[in-house]
Enzyme design. Structure first.
Site, PDB file in Angstrom:
ATOM      1  N   ARG A 190       7.758 -44.006 -35.273  1.00  8.56           N
ATOM      2  CA  ARG A 190       7.936 -43.234 -34.029  1.00  8.56           C
ATOM      3  C   ARG A 190       6.594 -43.167 -33.296  1.00  8.56           C
ATOM      4  NH1 ARG A 190      11.314 -40.260 -37.614  1.00  8.56           N
ATOM      5  NH2 ARG A 190       9.661 -38.747 -38.051  1.00  8.56           N
TER       6      ARG A 190
ATOM      7  N   LYS B  31       8.907 -29.121 -20.720  1.00  5.54           N
ATOM      8  CA  LYS B  31      10.288 -29.440 -20.329  1.00  5.54           C
ATOM      9  C   LYS B  31      11.278 -28.624 -21.139  1.00  5.54           C
ATOM     10  CE  LYS B  31      13.374 -32.668 -21.714  1.00  5.54           C
ATOM     11  NZ  LYS B  31      13.953 -33.985 -22.025  1.00  5.54           N
TER      12      LYS B  31
ATOM     13  N   GLU C   8      15.204 -28.329 -16.158  1.00 11.03           N
ATOM     14  CA  GLU C   8      16.204 -29.407 -16.248  1.00 11.03           C
ATOM     15  C   GLU C   8      17.596 -28.868 -16.544  1.00 11.03           C
ATOM     16  OE1 GLU C   8      15.414 -32.402 -19.251  1.00 11.03           O
ATOM     17  OE2 GLU C   8      17.052 -33.661 -18.552  1.00 11.03           O
TER      18      GLU C   8
ATOM     19  N   LYS D  77      14.395 -30.939 -12.440  1.00 16.22           N
ATOM     20  CA  LYS D  77      14.866 -32.223 -12.996  1.00 16.22           C
ATOM     21  C   LYS D  77      16.383 -32.183 -13.113  1.00 16.22           C
ATOM     22  CE  LYS D  77      14.319 -35.271 -16.999  1.00 16.22           C
ATOM     23  NZ  LYS D  77      13.362 -35.861 -17.917  1.00 16.22           N
TER      24      LYS D  77
HETATM   25  P1  13P Z   1      17.603 -39.613 -19.616  1.00 14.50           P
HETATM   26  O1  13P Z   1      16.925 -40.160 -18.391  1.00 14.50           O
HETATM   27  O2  13P Z   1      17.830 -40.626 -20.684  1.00 14.50           O
HETATM   28  O3  13P Z   1      18.838 -38.830 -19.246  1.00 14.50           O
HETATM   29  O4  13P Z   1      16.598 -38.579 -20.275  1.00 14.50           O
HETATM   30  C1  13P Z   1      15.853 -37.743 -19.502  1.00 14.50           C
HETATM   31  C2  13P Z   1      15.499 -36.537 -20.266  1.00 14.50           C
HETATM   32  O5  13P Z   1      14.360 -36.150 -20.319  1.00 14.50           O
HETATM   33  C3  13P Z   1      16.596 -35.806 -20.961  1.00 14.50           C
HETATM   34  O6  13P Z   1      16.152 -34.527 -21.310  1.00 14.50           O
END
Ligand code: 13P
Length: 332
Positions: A44, A134, A175, A217
């Protein structure tokens, strides 16, 4: 200007987007295994270093989101990830939620957890160099869902997270993801996304979150992935921007997730968004739409590191080129 405002402006600077490389250990492990790579902490680490050290990445990426494991790891030369990417001109970010968990009282729905102890963790992340964070809320569409309870619970958690981040001097990426799973229409996605955003805005305001110091987001407004009626980029852009127009001018910017769209479709939709004049930049914070081609090209072969980096660089350049069209594409 507060430091959060400055950082947020840098994250959505013209022609730049954010790379999401923050898959949890479980998700990353299954993606590695699917690509034929043994799912170890070292693999990873190698994969995240491959992505982060892609030559020229800073030309199109302002930031990279990592998970806790990666932020505790180092590049091969011994420099911690946060310092290594700072040195490359890229802001390091950290996913701080602990995942979407079944929401008590709401069968089939989730609420994202991670608020317990969050201020202490944020202080630690700030100390090790994280500039932003995030938190992903997940909303499911069915004929009956989402419930008002799921929307409200997730919006409240997002706001509590965002307020805690700003108190720690870290920019929150907020998000709220409405999933593409299902057969729903683009109109239904618009209706649900609008309801979710309204609740998120209300909760952010109640906790005095400074919108100029956050990056939103969202999902793009699209039909469910099992709906055969595939919307055009123009339709997606129009529906998405219409929902976003309810956000005030002072919002620092919008950086979309890709949500399971193909890399090409995500880029075409992002490009079409640039035709619309908005008070905030519309850019990308894609995960899969940026990294899937890189993982496929590398698939664990040390001889193919450059091939993996080329694949990532191509997707980042395509999306950066799309957002650079802003202005040029807008009607006079
Ligand atoms: P995806 O663009 O694959 O949807 O992932 C973005 C992301 O940060 C999900 O939390």
């Amino acid at each position: 200007m507060s430091s959060c405002r400055q950082t947020a402006a840098r994250m959505v600077a013209p022609g730049k987007g954010i790379l999401a490389a923050d898959e949890s250990i479980g998700t990353m492990s299954s993606r590695l295994e699917k690509a034929g790579v043994e799912a170890t902490a070292e693999n990873r680490r190698i994969y995240r270093e491959l992505l982060s050290a892609t030559p020229g990445l800073a030309d199109g990426a302002s930031g990279i989101i990592f998970c806790d494991e990666t932020l505790g790891q180092t590049f091969g030369d011994g420099s911690p990830f946060a310092q290594a990417v700072h040195a490359l001109g890229i802001l390091p970010g950290i996913k701080v939620d602990t995942g979407a968990k079944p929401c008590p009282g709401l069968p089939g729905e989730t609420v994202t957890e991670g608020l317990d102890g969050l201020p202490g963790r944020l202080a630690h992340y700030a100390e090790v160099g994280a500039s932003f964070a995030k938190w992903r809320a997940v909303i499911t569409i069915t004929d009956e869902l989402p419930s008002a309870g799921a929307i409200r619970s997730n919006a409240n958690a997002l706001a509590r997270y965002a307020a805690a981040c700003q108190a720690a001097g870290i920019v929150p990426i907020v998000e709220p993801e409405v999933l593409m799973d299902g057969t729903h229409t683009i109109e239904r996605c618009a209706e649900v996304t609008a309801a979710v955003h309204a609740a998120v805005r209300e909760e952010l305001a109640l906790l005095n979150v400074d919108l100029a110091g956050i990056v939103l987001k969202p999902n793009m407004v699209v039909e469910g992935k099992d709906n055969p009626q595939v919307s055009t980029p123009e339709q997606v852009a129009e529906a998405t921007v219409e929902v976003l127009r309810t956000w005030p001018e002072d919002l620092a910017g919008v950086a979309f997730l890709s949500g399971g769209q193909s890399p090409e479709r995500a880029t075409a939709n992002l490009e079409a968004m640039q035709r619309h004049s908005t008070p905030w930049p519309l850019t990308f914070s894609f995960g899969r739409a940026l990294v899937d081609p890189a993982l496929a090209a590398w698939h664990g072969d040390p001889e193919l590191v450059t091939a993996g980096q080329d694949a990532l660089a191509e997707r980042v350049a395509a999306n950066a080129a799309a957002v650079r069209l802003r202005g040029e594409l807008q009607p006079a």
